[in-house]
Design an enzyme around this catalytic site. Sequence first.
Site, mmCIF file in Angstrom:
data_model
loop_
_atom_site.group_PDB
_atom_site.id
_atom_site.type_symbol
_atom_site.label_atom_id
_atom_site.label_comp_id
_atom_site.label_asym_id
_atom_site.label_seq_id
_atom_site.Cartn_x
_atom_site.Cartn_y
_atom_site.Cartn_z
ATOM 1 N N THR A 1 16.080 31.031 80.181
ATOM 2 C CA THR A 1 16.067 32.293 80.902
ATOM 3 C C THR A 1 17.394 32.479 81.618
ATOM 4 O O THR A 1 17.933 31.532 82.205
ATOM 5 C CB THR A 1 14.911 32.354 81.923
ATOM 6 O OG1 THR A 1 13.662 32.368 81.214
ATOM 7 C CG2 THR A 1 14.985 33.616 82.780
ATOM 8 N N PHE B 1 19.404 34.322 84.672
ATOM 9 C CA PHE B 1 19.177 34.877 85.998
ATOM 10 C C PHE B 1 20.468 35.506 86.496
ATOM 11 O O PHE B 1 21.553 34.942 86.322
ATOM 12 C CB PHE B 1 18.743 33.786 86.988
ATOM 13 C CG PHE B 1 17.446 33.122 86.637
ATOM 14 C CD1 PHE B 1 16.246 33.566 87.166
ATOM 15 C CD2 PHE B 1 17.421 32.040 85.773
ATOM 16 C CE1 PHE B 1 15.044 32.956 86.843
ATOM 17 C CE2 PHE B 1 16.230 31.416 85.441
ATOM 18 C CZ PHE B 1 15.039 31.884 85.980
#
Length: 282
Positions: free
Chosen positions: A175, A177
């Site tokens: 992921t 960020f």
Amino acid sequence: MKIAYLGPAASFTHAAAAKAFPKEEMVAKSTIPDCIMAIEKEDVDVAVVPIENTIEGSVNITLDYLFHFSSVPVVAEIVLPIAQHLMVHPAHKATWKSVQKVMSHPQALAQCHTFLQAELYGVEREVTPSTAYAAKWVSNNPTELVAAIAPRMAASEYGLEIVQENAQDLELNQTRFFVLSRKPVSILLPKEEEKTSISVILPNNMPGALHKVLSTFAWRDIDLSKIESRPLKTSLGEYFFLIDVLSEGKETLVTNALDEIRLLGGKANKLGTYHVHRLQTT
């Protein structure tokens, strides 16, 4: 500094924020919009929010809030490996396959779709604001036969038992960020490529408008790393585009490309120029 993150404690966003800012005060927020509005209102100095996942793609609520509500620039990107684990209260370790509900953030549930279909087919799935929220709920309700999908640190934080490790569909799950701040921040992690994120609204009623916009980068030899569209939320069929470009050593060229887009009649806004920091732990 105060660092806002999508909480509660032991979420993936918390892990990314804590790795990037190990000595700073962490401030848990209930939702991604809360994180972004906290930095907008200057209640915190930095906000860390998820932007994209390998399996499920972009986090749309983050994209929309950055475009519609945020004036705070992106100053860094953190990439975190993501391992999703199924966990239950220790009292239900032996009977976890009989759980009546699985709780987690919608991205986490989607990332574990294959596992859930194979092992817990037909079991209710309940969406929560974050993975850590789900783990905390399971911990606080020991009589309920409910499981959570969450990071390993959530099991430790809330005293849960992991009954299935690495439940995500792909092993190489990551992921991205975004780190939002009005001031430059110091992140003591290795730096990789530099990117610039841009929002664009195409010129009205111009044939080949998207082609013309992309050409402003192409002929300047600026590499795109991502492009996607989102509804403008004005009327059906109207969109804005979010474009990430590799901008190392090309700041002037990127600025000139944005000026050209504006000359074409489009609207272009730089969301931030930043380096990528890649973490090695989940």
